[in-house]
Structure formats: structure tokens, C-alpha cells
Enzyme design. Structure first.
Site, mmCIF file in Angstrom:
data_model
loop_
_atom_site.group_PDB
_atom_site.id
_atom_site.type_symbol
_atom_site.label_atom_id
_atom_site.label_comp_id
_atom_site.label_asym_id
_atom_site.label_seq_id
_atom_site.Cartn_x
_atom_site.Cartn_y
_atom_site.Cartn_z
ATOM 1 N N CYS A 169 0.827 -1.215 0.000
ATOM 2 C CA CYS A 169 0.000 0.000 0.000
ATOM 3 C C CYS A 169 0.860 1.263 0.000
ATOM 4 O O CYS A 169 0.798 2.059 -0.936
ATOM 5 C CB CYS A 169 -0.910 0.017 1.225
ATOM 6 S SG CYS A 169 -2.125 -1.301 1.201
HETATM 7 N N1 LIG Z 1 -3.791 -5.858 2.043
HETATM 8 C C1 LIG Z 1 -4.042 -4.698 2.618
HETATM 9 O O1 LIG Z 1 -3.577 -4.385 3.714
HETATM 10 C C2 LIG Z 1 -4.960 -3.740 1.950
HETATM 11 C C3 LIG Z 1 -5.588 -2.793 2.733
HETATM 12 C C4 LIG Z 1 -6.452 -1.918 2.125
HETATM 13 C C5 LIG Z 1 -6.649 -1.994 0.743
HETATM 14 N N2 LIG Z 1 -5.993 -2.927 -0.004
HETATM 15 C C6 LIG Z 1 -6.280 -2.974 -1.440
HETATM 16 O O2 LIG Z 1 -7.238 -3.998 -1.680
HETATM 17 C C7 LIG Z 1 -7.007 -4.646 -2.942
HETATM 18 C C8 LIG Z 1 -6.791 -6.137 -2.753
HETATM 19 O O3 LIG Z 1 -5.663 -6.301 -1.895
HETATM 20 P P1 LIG Z 1 -5.289 -7.717 -1.278
HETATM 21 O O4 LIG Z 1 -4.162 -7.459 -0.347
HETATM 22 O O5 LIG Z 1 -6.492 -8.434 -0.785
HETATM 23 O O6 LIG Z 1 -4.759 -8.463 -2.593
HETATM 24 P P2 LIG Z 1 -4.409 -10.014 -2.749
HETATM 25 O O7 LIG Z 1 -3.455 -10.078 -3.875
HETATM 26 O O8 LIG Z 1 -4.092 -10.610 -1.426
HETATM 27 O O9 LIG Z 1 -5.800 -10.670 -3.210
HETATM 28 C C9 LIG Z 1 -6.429 -10.398 -4.401
HETATM 29 C C10 LIG Z 1 -7.104 -11.669 -4.899
HETATM 30 O O10 LIG Z 1 -7.843 -11.360 -6.084
HETATM 31 C C11 LIG Z 1 -7.791 -12.490 -6.935
HETATM 32 N N3 LIG Z 1 -8.146 -12.080 -8.288
HETATM 33 C C12 LIG Z 1 -7.437 -11.316 -9.147
HETATM 34 N N4 LIG Z 1 -8.147 -11.131 -10.282
HETATM 35 C C13 LIG Z 1 -9.323 -11.790 -10.130
HETATM 36 C C14 LIG Z 1 -10.463 -11.964 -10.934
HETATM 37 N N5 LIG Z 1 -10.555 -11.409 -12.149
HETATM 38 N N6 LIG Z 1 -11.491 -12.706 -10.466
HETATM 39 C C15 LIG Z 1 -11.424 -13.265 -9.236
HETATM 40 N N7 LIG Z 1 -10.352 -13.136 -8.422
HETATM 41 C C16 LIG Z 1 -9.317 -12.392 -8.859
HETATM 42 C C17 LIG Z 1 -6.375 -12.997 -6.776
HETATM 43 O O11 LIG Z 1 -6.266 -14.348 -7.157
HETATM 44 C C18 LIG Z 1 -6.128 -12.778 -5.273
HETATM 45 O O12 LIG Z 1 -6.426 -13.944 -4.526
HETATM 46 C C19 LIG Z 1 -5.820 -3.900 -3.539
HETATM 47 O O13 LIG Z 1 -6.295 -2.832 -4.312
HETATM 48 C C20 LIG Z 1 -5.096 -3.341 -2.328
HETATM 49 O O14 LIG Z 1 -4.338 -2.197 -2.628
HETATM 50 C C21 LIG Z 1 -5.171 -3.800 0.584
#
Ligand SMILES: NC(=O)c1ccc[n+]([C@@H]2O[C@H](COP(=O)([O-])OP(=O)(O)OC[C@H]3O[C@@H](n4cnc5c(N)ncnc54)[C@H](O)[C@@H]3O)[C@@H](O)[C@H]2O)c1
Length: 432
Positions: A272
Site C-alpha cells: 500500500c
Molecule cells: N492488504 C491490505 O492491507 C490492503 C488494505 C487496504 C486496501 N488494499 C487494497 O485492496 C485490494 C486487494 O488487496 P489484497 O491485499 O487483498 O490483494 P491479494 O493479492 O491478497 O488478493 C487479491 C485476490 O484477487 C484475486 N483475483 C485477481 N483477479 C481476479 C479476478 N478477475 N477474479 C477473481 N479473483 C481475482 C487474486 O487471485 C487474489 O487472490 C488492492 O487494491 C489493495 O491495494 C489492501
């Protein structure tokens, strides 16, 4: 569209939620929705992830075990790789990755998921984007993808944005404690999105548009990144003058208002803080022609930090008539922050990479990580034995996990460089 119908299903908990992306963010919100009494379908393209979750195994790093157990125990959660469950959903959440590729935002996952949603979405449903992204994404990038399926936003379906704000490893706040900022494309979208999040969290804060909600999330993370840059540069300025930045920050933090304590270190990491400001600066230049100068400068300062840490290591070795080349350096902690098993954008790894490029003999220990890839070569972690510590010409504390017994490390080690001030002043310890 009959907005009262969907609101009614939320009120009597008969609504179904589909969550696309079952990573840290998607699984967390899915668990919260199940806990709130809604039926939840967790959808992800990653088959092994879905198989693990369907087996009741918590295969997503960072999600709290108690929250997972509680969510699964509701019996209201199902996990699948099949997107057709979207058709049964009143609410569809998109929690897919939004990384940076070649210094530009990469929204391919949002676009792909949007296309899938459009293919299966039922009329009257609400779609909410939760991924972190630049202002305009919900309306200009996601919406056209969904509409390729034939439904029109604001006419056949509702559309809103609400960023996830959870903080991995932070046990002080539960999901429900963190207020939600919600913006919709129209009042109906906003109202239903607010009604949904009101079931999951204690406070919902509506804003007038998706773009304001998207920008608010970027501001939060950019605020952190800029303030970290401020103290990182302070560390360099103080070092030149023989002043301890840590003492200075502790002193300034006694002011009961107008000052928030941020700490220097080897750089910013995680998925992030180093990435989201890039979305902001990129979009600002593209859409307004205006560089967001302070943010760009802060990014540059933070990017300098791994090199600065290596220069301090070189100085310490120099005092002992050694070169970086050939010196045995033990790195303690390689993840991007303490007590989290996540290597993404880790500044500690960048420090190690630079040391390896200068031909140092680098070993590392991290209770969360077995191996680290450096320029195509895999470095395997070592067990933290007294022999390993004593044998090192320098021990560099890069990410101080709470499992480390740093007092013992200091007792056994020759020289320690503490890049996070985890040890404090002690003989044989040099602090950033
Ligand atoms: N991790 C954090 O602390 C956090 C906090 C706030 C916001 N975010 C934001 O949230 C979003 C997700 O982050 P995350 O950490 O959960 O990511 P992550 O990579 O852990 O998980 C994302 C998931 O989405 C799946 N995916 C991708 N394309 C797909 C599709 N077309 N259909 C179905 N599944 C699909 C992937 O396989 C993966 O399992 C990002 O934009 C991130 O910046 C993350």
C-alpha cells in the site's frame, strides 16, 4: 430499479453478497458480511486458494484466525472459482489487486473482474469496488467494463466505491471499528452501499462521489508515506550533525497536539504505502498535467533509504578496516514490517540486494520467511544460532520481529547496526 427491495433484503438479512477476490481484503470483508448475517459467496480465480478456504483452512496471510473461525462457523459462506454466483448476488464486491507495473497503475485485474461481473450481474444489484485506486476508476474504468454485459449503471444496476482500510498485523482495531467512507455514482447507489456497510462496521461516512472516496483512500496512505519520508530525511540530516533522530522525534512527540509520531527506517514497504501514492501522482499528471510535487519528492526520499542504510553499513565496516565486499553480514528480519509474513516491496530485501551486489556474504534470519530471491538467486534463511551471530562481521537489524531476543543478539554479536532503533543505545550497537 426498486432500491427499497434490496434495502429490505439487507434489513432482514436475506441478501446475498458475492466477493470477487479472496485475498486479504476480500476474505476479510466476506467474513464480516457472514458475521453480519448475510449469505456470502467468495470467488477467486486462484484454485488452490479456493480449495484451501473451502476446506476450512485459513490460507490467506494476515487474516485473523478468530475472525476466520467465526465467519466459517456461521455456515453462510461458500467459496468457488466459478463466477456464476454473481447472478444470485444483491451486492457484488470487487477486492482484486491494483499493483504498479513499470511505474504505472495496473488496473488489469479490475478490468477483467468488471467484465466478468457484467456477464453475470442481475438487474437491481449493487456493485462496489473496494480495491485501492486513483479517482475516476469506478466510473471510467470499471463501469464501462460492467456495461459491456448489457446493463446500464444507474438504470439497471447500482455502483459505488468504498476502500478497505484494514491494517495487517494491527490488533488494536477490528473490522467493525474502522469507519467506512462510501461514495456512489448516484444517491440510490450511495444509500444502498451505506445500508450494506452499516451492517458490518460501526461508522459509515458518506461522501458525494466515488471520486472523493477514491481520493480519500489515497490521501490516507500518502499522508503516511510523506510523513515517513520527512523522518527518513531527518535521520540523514541528524546523522550528518551527530544528533540522534530518535531522541529528536521522542522529544517532539511530547507535544500533545499538532504532531504525529512517525519513525525512520530502511524505506517503505508493503503493498500500500509505496504503491498508492504512485496512483495519485500518475493520475494527477495524466488528468491535470500537474505534478503532485511533494508526493513525488517524498517517494524519491524513501527510495533512497535502502542505499543510505547500505552506506551506513559500509561506514561501520570501514571503521573496522573492512570492506563490504567479502564481509559476513547477517540480516535480521526481511519482511516489510515487524510480525507480518509479507515480503512485498520490502525495503529490507532491497538492502540485502544492494549488499549482495557489492559482494557481501549475506545471510538472513526471519521467523516468517524461508527464502528470498535476489537478482534471480535464492537466498535461504538460516537458523538464528549463537555461532551464526558471532560469526557475522556485522548484524543488521532490518525488521525487528517481536520474536527476536535482541538483547541476546547484542551480547553475542560483534557489531550491530540497528536500522529501526529496536535495541536502543548499547555498546557495540550503531543506530540509524
Ligand atoms: N492488504 C491490505 O492491507 C490492503 C488494505 C487496504 C486496501 N488494499 C487494497 O485492496 C485490494 C486487494 O488487496 P489484497 O491485499 O487483498 O490483494 P491479494 O493479492 O491478497 O488478493 C487479491 C485476490 O484477487 C484475486 N483475483 C485477481 N483477479 C481476479 C479476478 N478477475 N477474479 C477473481 N479473483 C481475482 C487474486 O487471485 C487474489 O487472490 C488492492 O487494491 C489493495 O491495494 C489492501
Amino acid at each position: 430499479m426498486n432500491v427499497e427491495e434490496i434495502k429490505g433484503r439487507l434489513a432482514d438479512r436475506s441478501a446475498t453478497v458475492a466477493v470477487i477476490g479472496q485475498g486479504y481484503v476480500g476474505l476479510s470483508v466476506a467474513l464480516a458480511a457472514a458475521k453480519a448475517g448475510l449469505r456470502v459467496i467468495g470467488i477467486d480465480t486462484n484454485r488452490s486458494l479456493i480449495e484451501g478456504l473451502a476446506d476450512g483452512r485459513l490460507v490467506v496471510a494476515g487474516v485473523r484466525e478468530d475472525a476466520f473461525a467465526e465467519g466459517i462457523a456461521t455456515g453462510r459462506m461458500t467459496f468457488t472459482t466459478q463466477p456464476d454466483g454473481i447472478g444470485a448476488a444483491d451486492i457484488v464486491l470487487l477486492c482484486v489487486p491494483t499493483p504498479v507495473r513499470d511505474h504505472n497503475p495496473d488496473l488489469s485485474a479490475v478490468e477483467e473482474a468488471g467484465l466478468t461481473v457484467g456477464e453475470y450481474l442481475s438487474p437491481g444489484a449493487l456493485v462496489i469496488l473496494e480495491s485501492t485506486t486513483y479517482p475516476g476508476t469506478t466510473e471510467q474504468v470499471l463501469c464501462p467494463q460492467i456495461e459491456k454485459g448489457g446493463l446500464a449503471a444507474g438504470v439497471d444496476f447500482l455502483l459505488a466505491y468504498s476502500a478497505e482500510r484494514i491494517d495487517p498485523g494491527n490488533t488494536a482495531f477490528t473490522f467493525a471499528d474502522i469507519p467506512r467512507v462510501v461514495g456512489g455514482i448516484d444517491p440510490a447507489s450511495s444509500a444502498v452501499a451505506q445500508a450494506f456497510y452499516a451492517l458490518l462496521v460501526d461508522v459509515v461516512h458518506p461522501v458525494s462521489s466515488c471520486r472523493a472516496a477514491e481520493m480519500a483512500k489515497l490521501l490516507e496512505n500518502t499522508y503516511r508515506m510523506v510523513n515517513i519520508a520527512l523522518v527518513n530525511e531527518l535521520a540523514m540530516v541528524c546523522s550528518d550533525q551527530g544528533i540522534s533522530p530518535w531522541e529528536v522525534i521522542d522529544a517532539a512527540a511530547t507535544k500533545p497536539f499538532g504532531f504525529e509520531r512517525f519513525l525512520p527506517g530502511p524505506g517503505v514497504g508493503g503493498h500500500c504505502i509505496p504503491i498508492d501514492p504512485t496512483y495519485l501522482t500518475w493520475q494527477s499528471r495524466r488528468d491535470t498535467g500537474r505534478p503532485y510535487r511533494l508526493v513525488e519528492l517524498a517517494n524519491d526520499i524513501n527510495a533512497e533509504m535502502p542505499g543510505y542504510v547500505v552506506s551506513r553499513v559500509a561506514e561501520i565496516l570501514n571503521e573496522e578496516s573492512r570492506a563490504v565486499k567479502g564481509s559476513k553480514i547477517l540480516a535480521l528480519g526481511v519482511t516489510y514490517k515487524p510480525d507480518v509474513g509479507d515480503l512485498r516491496e520490502s525495503a529490507a530485501v532491497q538492502v540485502i540486494r544492494r549488499l549482495v551486489r557489492q559482494d557481501a556474504q549475506v545471510t538472513f534470519h526471519d521467523p516468517f520467511i524461508d527464502e528470498v530471491e535476489v537478482d534471480g538467486v535464492i537466498l535461504h534463511g538460516s537458523e538464528l544460532t549463537d555461532e551464526l551471530i558471532a560469526d557475522a562481521d556485522l548484524v543488521a537489524v532490518l525488521t525487528p520481529h517481536s520474536a527476536f531476543d535482541l538483547d541476546h543478539v547484542v551480547e553475542v554479536a560483534g557489531t550491530v547496526f540497528d536500522a529501526r532503533n529496536a535495541i536502543g543505545a548499547a555498546p557495540g550497537v550503531v543506530v540509524l
